[in-house]
Write a protein that holds these residues in place. Structure first.
Motif, mmCIF file in Angstrom:
data_model
loop_
_atom_site.group_PDB
_atom_site.id
_atom_site.type_symbol
_atom_site.label_atom_id
_atom_site.label_comp_id
_atom_site.label_asym_id
_atom_site.label_seq_id
_atom_site.Cartn_x
_atom_site.Cartn_y
_atom_site.Cartn_z
ATOM 1 N N VAL A 25 53.904 64.745 91.575
ATOM 2 C CA VAL A 25 54.021 63.473 91.001
ATOM 3 C C VAL A 25 52.781 63.344 90.182
ATOM 4 O O VAL A 25 51.631 63.718 90.437
ATOM 5 C CB VAL A 25 53.774 62.404 92.267
ATOM 6 C CG1 VAL A 25 53.652 61.041 91.568
ATOM 7 C CG2 VAL A 25 54.919 62.526 92.917
ATOM 8 N N ILE A 26 52.752 63.009 88.967
ATOM 9 C CA ILE A 26 51.760 62.738 88.000
ATOM 10 C C ILE A 26 51.408 61.152 88.175
ATOM 11 O O ILE A 26 52.038 60.332 88.227
ATOM 12 C CB ILE A 26 52.120 62.721 86.561
ATOM 13 C CG1 ILE A 26 52.693 64.052 86.328
ATOM 14 C CG2 ILE A 26 50.941 62.497 85.529
ATOM 15 C CD1 ILE A 26 53.296 64.599 85.061
ATOM 16 N N MET A 27 50.051 60.862 88.302
ATOM 17 C CA MET A 27 49.630 59.473 88.265
ATOM 18 C C MET A 27 48.225 59.480 87.830
ATOM 19 O O MET A 27 47.640 60.180 87.456
ATOM 20 C CB MET A 27 49.437 59.137 89.917
ATOM 21 C CG MET A 27 48.696 60.174 90.990
ATOM 22 S SD MET A 27 48.674 59.471 92.523
ATOM 23 C CE MET A 27 50.021 60.156 92.862
ATOM 24 N N MET A 28 47.743 58.090 87.353
ATOM 25 C CA MET A 28 46.481 58.084 86.799
ATOM 26 C C MET A 28 46.094 56.589 86.957
ATOM 27 O O MET A 28 46.856 55.662 87.206
ATOM 28 C CB MET A 28 46.444 58.229 85.199
ATOM 29 C CG MET A 28 47.565 57.354 84.335
ATOM 30 S SD MET A 28 46.625 55.573 84.038
ATOM 31 C CE MET A 28 45.456 55.920 83.019
ATOM 32 N N ARG A 31 49.037 54.025 86.746
ATOM 33 C CA ARG A 31 50.349 54.221 86.118
ATOM 34 C C ARG A 31 50.713 55.463 86.898
ATOM 35 O O ARG A 31 49.908 56.315 87.294
ATOM 36 C CB ARG A 31 50.573 54.459 84.743
ATOM 37 C CG ARG A 31 49.916 53.143 84.092
ATOM 38 C CD ARG A 31 49.936 53.370 82.895
ATOM 39 N NE ARG A 31 49.392 52.254 81.913
ATOM 40 C CZ ARG A 31 48.115 51.852 81.672
ATOM 41 N NH1 ARG A 31 46.985 52.639 82.245
ATOM 42 N NH2 ARG A 31 47.822 50.839 80.993
ATOM 43 N N ARG A 32 52.169 55.707 87.242
ATOM 44 C CA ARG A 32 52.771 57.003 87.894
ATOM 45 C C ARG A 32 53.934 57.329 86.840
ATOM 46 O O ARG A 32 54.688 56.620 86.136
ATOM 47 C CB ARG A 32 53.306 56.551 89.167
ATOM 48 C CG ARG A 32 52.001 56.345 90.244
ATOM 49 C CD ARG A 32 52.655 56.145 91.595
ATOM 50 N NE ARG A 32 51.653 56.324 92.631
ATOM 51 C CZ ARG A 32 50.588 55.209 92.789
ATOM 52 N NH1 ARG A 32 50.661 54.147 91.878
ATOM 53 N NH2 ARG A 32 49.690 55.338 93.680
ATOM 54 N N GLU A 84 50.638 59.997 98.323
ATOM 55 C CA GLU A 84 50.347 58.716 97.476
ATOM 56 C C GLU A 84 48.764 58.537 97.511
ATOM 57 O O GLU A 84 48.340 58.500 98.599
ATOM 58 C CB GLU A 84 51.190 57.474 98.117
ATOM 59 C CG GLU A 84 52.484 57.590 97.841
ATOM 60 C CD GLU A 84 52.964 57.321 96.257
ATOM 61 O OE1 GLU A 84 52.212 56.754 95.875
ATOM 62 O OE2 GLU A 84 53.785 57.993 96.180
ATOM 63 N N LEU A 85 48.318 58.550 96.309
ATOM 64 C CA LEU A 85 46.866 58.119 95.828
ATOM 65 C C LEU A 85 46.594 57.105 95.333
ATOM 66 O O LEU A 85 47.479 57.028 94.225
ATOM 67 C CB LEU A 85 46.347 59.539 95.518
ATOM 68 C CG LEU A 85 46.106 60.785 96.534
ATOM 69 C CD1 LEU A 85 45.569 61.947 95.892
ATOM 70 C CD2 LEU A 85 45.307 60.479 97.783
ATOM 71 N N VAL A 104 39.981 66.852 97.404
ATOM 72 C CA VAL A 104 40.969 65.631 98.148
ATOM 73 C C VAL A 104 42.297 66.418 98.170
ATOM 74 O O VAL A 104 42.991 67.169 97.476
ATOM 75 C CB VAL A 104 41.247 64.809 96.749
ATOM 76 C CG1 VAL A 104 42.019 63.694 97.192
ATOM 77 C CG2 VAL A 104 39.678 64.096 96.244
ATOM 78 N N GLU A 105 42.911 66.231 99.405
ATOM 79 C CA GLU A 105 43.766 67.038 99.975
ATOM 80 C C GLU A 105 45.354 66.273 99.087
ATOM 81 O O GLU A 105 45.405 65.195 98.713
ATOM 82 C CB GLU A 105 44.181 66.379 101.274
ATOM 83 C CG GLU A 105 45.447 67.144 101.934
ATOM 84 C CD GLU A 105 45.673 66.638 103.680
ATOM 85 O OE1 GLU A 105 46.617 67.149 104.129
ATOM 86 O OE2 GLU A 105 44.741 66.082 104.075
#
Length: 417
Positions: free
Chosen positions: A2-5, A90-91, A65-66, A39-40
């Motif tokens: 999953v890409i997230m920012m 955003r994801r 989920e982070l 970070v796991e």
């Protein structure tokens, strides 16, 4: 995966907040390495830090989920609470699209600015050097940079200043009427300092730039500018009309106390640094006008993004997701190879006494039959003709190479038609 920012920028975070999460290149490198390794669930990590924004991009294991904003604050030992309302998370495709818009200058305070593209390139380069960039973020950032370059070269976004330095000169000219014959001191000889000095010189100023003594011989002084040691900057301010500071110093380069001691103070002080170079109290001194990257201001873009820019963004988003889809298919492709091999080996002809050429022809024929039969609802004669054409071109090239070098090694079969 999953890409997230999460990012905070000028639109929601004032300069007092942004400068707490503004980092030098060395700090960025240390942070991405730490986050990636500690970070796991984090597979890749890129941190973009500029005057107007700080954004942390993560690729994570599926189901992990982070909140990247919380991850960043924890990494630097700050409480997340003061920043919670300023961060935007955003994801997935939203995160990817945002990065491409950022690279093209479509999210900048100065719409269409020039520096952001090199800053995005720098962010992925640092992550790569630290071993923090995984293939997904590498490919995403590569497509974002390519999209930004194409927007810059093919789309006219604005006719106004396209950098903070250009905006500063624009504002100073508006305030002073003309810069011809004015005297300016530029503190800092990095990219922004050199650009500022060059633009002020072109506007007619007599410009002096500071140099740190231990960097003599390693820096480039803009043409036509004088120089003064950084440690002598206070005496050099005396009698200047303009003082502009653009360094990466963690401390003030100009304080209110220093300016108050001058016999002839500058009329305008401009601070283009993040965190700020200039003590905010300088603006309270009589007859001194202080600007920073926020108070310089820039007319917010109110119109629509040009259709040409949107088409470019759509194109590179499509390229990224085509690559990502193929990447996701790789394990299944390996399973498919195994399944087809096992299936071909069950044919009665395999048990016959076949020579190598007949065996290859049988295996290829059965494999093609199995594949095309399974994909009959998704292929067309035109698709197959294109595939055949590419294979023939590949075969001809390899045949010429083999004839030229007498190399009898096996010719690799093209991976993708």
């Amino acid at each position: 995966m999953v890409i997230m920012m999460s990012g905070l920028d000028y639109s929601l975070a004032p300069i007092e907040l942004r400068e707490q999460l503004s980092f030098t290149k060395a700090q960025v490198g240390a942070l991405v390495e730490r986050i990636r390794s500690e970070v796991e669930g984090v597979l890749g990590c890129v941190l973009l830090s500029t005057c107007n924004r700080t954004e942390l991009y993560l690729s994570c294991e599926k189901g992990r989920e982070l909140q990247p904003g919380e991850v960043l604050c924890a990494a630097v030992g700050l409480s997340y609470a003061p920043f919670a309302r300023a961060f935007v998370t955003r994801r997935g495709s939203d995160a990817a699209r945002h990065l491409m818009e950022v690279s093209g200058g479509l999210q900048s305070q100065i719409w269409g600015e020039d520096q952001i593209l090199s800053q995005v390139k720098g962010a992925i380069a640092i992550a790569r050097e630290e071993g923090a960039a995984d293939p997904v973020l590498e490919t995403l950032f590569r497509n974002a940079v390519a999209a930004g370059k194409e927007i810059k070269t093919k789309v006219r976004l604005t006719g106004v200043a396209t950098s903070a330095a250009a905006r500063a000169v624009e504002v100073l000219r508006g305030q002073m009427g003309s810069l011809v014959g004015k005297k300016a001191l530029v503190i800092g000889n990095g990219e922004m300092g050199r650009l500022s000095a060059t633009l002020l010189r072109e506007a007619g100023c007599a410009v002096t730039v500071t140099l740190r003594t231990y960097r003599h011989g390693e820096t480039v002084v803009p043409a036509g500018c004088g120089v003064v040691p950084y440690d002598d900057r206070l005496s050099a301010m005396e009698g200047m009309d303009i003082v502009l500071s653009a360094t990466t110093s963690p401390h003030y380069t100009v304080t209110a106390e220093q300016v108050s001691q001058l016999g002839c103070r500058p009329s305008y002080v401009v601070d283009l640094a993040m965190p700020r170079d200039v003590d905010a109290a300088v603006g309270d001194l009589p007859e001194v006008r202080l600007y920073n990257v926020d108070t310089l201001g820039a007319e917010r873009h109110q119109g629509e993004v040009p259709a040409e820019a949107l088409d470019i963004l759509d194109d590179y988003m499509g390229r990224f997701y085509e690559w990502n889809n193929y990447r996701k298919c790789l394990p299944a492709i390996e399973d498919l190879k195994t399944a087809i091999t096992e299936r071909v080996l069950t044919y009665p002809e395999v048990e016959e006494d076949l020579d190598a050429e007949d065996l290859i022809e049988l295996a290829v024929g059965r494999a093609v039959d199995l594949l095309t039969g399974g994909l009959k609802e998704h292929i067309s004669p035109e698709d197959l003709e294109r595939c055949v054409g590419k294979i023939k071109v590949h075969t001809a090239v390899k045949s010429r190479e083999r004839e030229g070098s007498h190399d009898r090694k096996r010719i690799p079969f093209p991976a993708i038609c």
